[in-house]
Write an enzyme that holds these catalytic residues in place. Structure first.
Site, short mmCIF file in Angstrom:
data_model
loop_
_atom_site.label_atom_id
_atom_site.label_comp_id
_atom_site.label_asym_id
_atom_site.label_seq_id
_atom_site.Cartn_x
_atom_site.Cartn_y
_atom_site.Cartn_z
N CYS A 1 -0.39 3.66 -6.69
CA CYS A 1 -1.37 3.03 -5.80
C CYS A 1 -1.52 1.61 -6.33
CB CYS A 1 -2.71 3.77 -5.87
SG CYS A 1 -4.07 2.88 -5.10
N CYS B 1 0.84 -1.19 0.00
CA CYS B 1 0.00 0.00 0.00
C CYS B 1 0.88 1.25 0.00
CB CYS B 1 -0.88 -0.01 1.25
SG CYS B 1 -1.89 1.46 1.41
N1 DGL Z 1 -3.87 0.51 -2.63
C1 DGL Z 1 -3.50 1.53 -1.73
C2 DGL Z 1 -2.31 2.32 -2.15
O1 DGL Z 1 -1.44 1.76 -2.78
C3 DGL Z 1 -4.58 2.27 -0.98
C4 DGL Z 1 -5.75 2.77 -1.75
C5 DGL Z 1 -6.82 3.35 -0.85
O2 DGL Z 1 -7.32 2.62 0.01
O3 DGL Z 1 -7.15 4.53 -1.00
O4 DGL Z 1 -2.17 3.47 -1.85
#
Ligand code: DGL
Length: 241
Positions: A175, A70
């Site tokens: 993301c 994340c």
């Molecule tokens: N997939 C996550 C990232 O890489 C978080 C996305 C989210 O929950 O807003 O930032």
């Protein structure tokens, strides 16, 4: 070796998938914190508490190597987590993604990511630190995660974004959810995503031993599994933590 991977939802599954394909003889635990999704605009305090809850669960499962799948957690509370959990080895996605980007030799990049990740300016800072001649554009794209999580079409959203950045030669998908919409981006633009970078970094920490995979969501299992099954070809279980 037992490895924990987590994210707010299905995004980190793209990281898990790359890891599992490259290093199948390990035991993977995945947690999607679906009940607290999206992470993109949460406060640092909230993010630290969500991540701590997940890490505490991993520790109970005797996990000592954790991949933070994340960008939002990595760009906000990574250092705080390292300070709190000194016995755990953490692997984040941002450095790995920047390294991969720099190898591509691209010179005009758009970083798309959550609001928290863009605000942190981590991508631009790390890129410019290595090569100040690279042009870096930053754009928070908070609408994408809800669309992806709900399995809705993102074509319009992506086309809108790209129409404002005609000269770029590359995009950093800052993301982990965005890897799931990579096919919507023209093949003339090089896409750099977090899942590929991480497999280069983790190599030195793992010894290939057991082959197993466990996936959990803290949210609605049925909803989560619609996408999880497609990515991983197995279903996740509900976890109450
Ligand atoms: N997939 C996550 C990232 O890489 C978080 C996305 C989210 O929950 O807003 O930032």
């Amino acid at each position: 070796m037992r490895i924990g991977v987590f994210d707010s939802g299905v995004g980190g599954l793209t990281v898990l998938k790359s890891l599992y394909e490259k290093y199948p003889n390990n035991e993977y635990y995945y947690i999607a914190d679906s009940k607290n999704l999206p992470y993109g605009e949460k406060t640092k305090e909230e993010l630290f508490s969500y991540a701590s809850r997940i890490i505490d669960y991993f520790i109970l499962q005797d996990i000592k190597l954790i991949v933070i799948g994340c960008n939002t957690i990595c760009s906000t509370v990574y250092k705080d987590l390292e300070n709190k959990y000194k016995d755990i080895t953490f692997i984040g996605v941002i450095d790995a993604t920047v390294d991969l980007f720099l190898k591509s030799n691209k010179k005009n990049v758009l970083v798309i990511a959550t609001t928290n990740t863009i605000k942190s300016n981590k991508y631009e800072t790390k890129i410019k630190c290595k090569n100040n001649n690279i042009i870096v554009h930053n754009l928070a794209t908070p609408n994408l995660v809800p669309l992806i999580e709900n399995d809705l079409d993102t074509t319009k959203e992506i086309n809108n974004i790209l129409s404002n950045y005609k000269d770029i030669d590359s995009i950093i998908l800052g993301c982990t959810h965005y890897k799931l919409i990579e096919d919507k981006i023209s093949s003339n633009i090089t896409c750099i995503d977090s899942s590929t970078g991480v497999i280069n970094v983790i190599n030195k920490y793992i010894n290939n031993s057991i082959n197993n995979i466990k996936i959990y969501t803290t949210g609605n299992k049925e909803e989560f599994n619609k996408i999880c099954k497609r990515i991983m070809n197995i279903n996740g279980e509900k976890l109450d933590i």
